[in-house]
Scaffold this motif. Structure first.
Motif, short mmCIF file in Angstrom:
data_model
loop_
_atom_site.label_atom_id
_atom_site.label_comp_id
_atom_site.label_asym_id
_atom_site.label_seq_id
_atom_site.Cartn_x
_atom_site.Cartn_y
_atom_site.Cartn_z
N TYR A 26 -0.28 1.31 -0.99
CA TYR A 26 -0.28 0.16 -0.10
C TYR A 26 0.77 0.33 0.98
O TYR A 26 1.95 0.52 0.69
CB TYR A 26 -0.03 -1.12 -0.90
CG TYR A 26 -0.06 -2.35 -0.04
CD1 TYR A 26 -1.27 -2.80 0.48
CD2 TYR A 26 1.09 -3.03 0.27
CE1 TYR A 26 -1.31 -3.92 1.27
CE2 TYR A 26 1.06 -4.16 1.07
CZ TYR A 26 -0.15 -4.60 1.57
OH TYR A 26 -0.18 -5.70 2.36
N PRO A 28 2.02 -1.78 4.09
CA PRO A 28 1.86 -3.03 4.83
C PRO A 28 2.08 -2.92 6.33
O PRO A 28 1.72 -3.82 7.06
CB PRO A 28 2.90 -3.95 4.20
CG PRO A 28 3.91 -3.03 3.63
CD PRO A 28 3.17 -1.81 3.21
N HIS A 33 -4.98 -2.74 8.74
CA HIS A 33 -5.13 -3.98 7.99
C HIS A 33 -5.53 -5.15 8.89
O HIS A 33 -6.05 -6.14 8.41
CB HIS A 33 -3.85 -4.32 7.22
CG HIS A 33 -3.53 -3.32 6.16
ND1 HIS A 33 -4.43 -2.93 5.20
CD2 HIS A 33 -2.39 -2.64 5.90
CE1 HIS A 33 -3.86 -2.05 4.41
NE2 HIS A 33 -2.63 -1.85 4.81
N ASP A 38 -10.29 -7.58 4.90
CA ASP A 38 -9.76 -8.02 3.61
C ASP A 38 -8.66 -9.05 3.87
O ASP A 38 -7.63 -8.74 4.46
CB ASP A 38 -9.19 -6.82 2.85
CG ASP A 38 -8.70 -7.16 1.46
OD1 ASP A 38 -8.53 -8.35 1.14
OD2 ASP A 38 -8.48 -6.21 0.68
N THR A 41 -4.98 -8.13 2.56
CA THR A 41 -4.13 -7.10 3.17
C THR A 41 -3.54 -7.67 4.45
O THR A 41 -4.02 -8.66 4.98
CB THR A 41 -4.92 -5.81 3.50
OG1 THR A 41 -5.92 -6.12 4.47
CG2 THR A 41 -5.54 -5.21 2.26
N CYS A 42 -2.49 -7.05 4.93
CA CYS A 42 -1.88 -7.55 6.15
C CYS A 42 -1.14 -6.44 6.87
O CYS A 42 -0.90 -5.37 6.32
CB CYS A 42 -0.94 -8.71 5.83
SG CYS A 42 0.30 -8.31 4.60
N ARG A 76 -2.38 -14.06 6.02
CA ARG A 76 -2.92 -13.61 4.74
C ARG A 76 -3.29 -14.83 3.93
O ARG A 76 -2.55 -15.81 3.89
CB ARG A 76 -1.89 -12.76 4.00
CG ARG A 76 -2.40 -12.21 2.67
CD ARG A 76 -1.35 -11.37 1.98
NE ARG A 76 -0.07 -12.04 1.82
CZ ARG A 76 0.17 -12.97 0.90
NH1 ARG A 76 -0.76 -13.37 0.08
NH2 ARG A 76 1.37 -13.51 0.82
N ARG A 82 0.49 -10.25 -4.78
CA ARG A 82 0.14 -9.02 -4.08
C ARG A 82 0.67 -7.82 -4.84
O ARG A 82 1.62 -7.92 -5.60
CB ARG A 82 0.75 -9.05 -2.67
CG ARG A 82 0.17 -10.14 -1.81
CD ARG A 82 0.82 -10.19 -0.44
NE ARG A 82 2.19 -9.73 -0.35
CZ ARG A 82 3.25 -10.44 -0.72
NH1 ARG A 82 3.11 -11.62 -1.25
NH2 ARG A 82 4.47 -9.96 -0.56
#
Length: 171
Positions: A26, A28, A33, A38, A41-42, A76, A82
């Protein structure tokens, strides 16, 4: 397949060569993202020691020039923990979670060629903890590129100040 989806992965990607996991994959800060569809996700800009040390922005280049009339920025979605929640550290006072840091002020510009920019919004985002999205509607115009600038940044988790949202939708 991502490396986390490979069942037998002896090499791994961590210093002690442990097998890869979704938590380890992952990232971020990756801009993909913003358009991956999704809600969990961000993306996050790099963290800054103060809210407005340097400009923070998102720039999208559409595949083809299109007629645009609305741009929506979404935080988000609140939901389960998360995969980045690996510590029990509480949030700093006044901080928000990753993906929920809409800037206090936004400037949205569009362009047909990446040189001449037209501002379609410049002002406060009206962000509140309960508000999940920011919508900018304008008279339809043709554009190929979108440039979103954020100021009055929020404190994000224990990272300092950043612009951090889940998605950008263009209509």
């Amino acid at each position: 397949k991502t490396s986390a989806q490979i069942a037998f992965n002896r090499l791994g990607g961590t210093a002690p060569r442990m097998p890869r996991t979704p938590a380890g994959d992952y990232l971020p800060l990756e801009c993909i993202h913003l358009i991956d569809g999704d809600a969990q996700t961000c993306w996050s800009s790099k963290s800054l020691p103060q809210p407005d040390v340097e400009p923070v922005w998102i720039r999208l280049d559409l595949p083809l020039e299109r007629e645009l009339c609305r741009i929506v920025l979404r935080k988000r979605a609140p939901g389960p923990t998360r995969i980045t929640d690996m510590s029990s550290m509480p949030l700093d006072a006044g901080a928000v979670e990753v993906g929920m840091a809409m800037p206090g002020e936004l400037t949205i510009r569009i362009s047909r060629d990446g040189r001449a920019w037209e501002t379609v919004f410049d002002g406060p985002s009206g962000d509140t903890p309960a508000r999940q999205e920011f919508c900018c509607e304008f008279t339809p115009r043709r554009a190929k590129q979108i440039w979103i600038l954020g100021t009055r940044l929020r404190r994000v988790e224990n990272w300092l100040y950043a612009f951090s949202i889940a998605s950008v939708s263009v209509f």
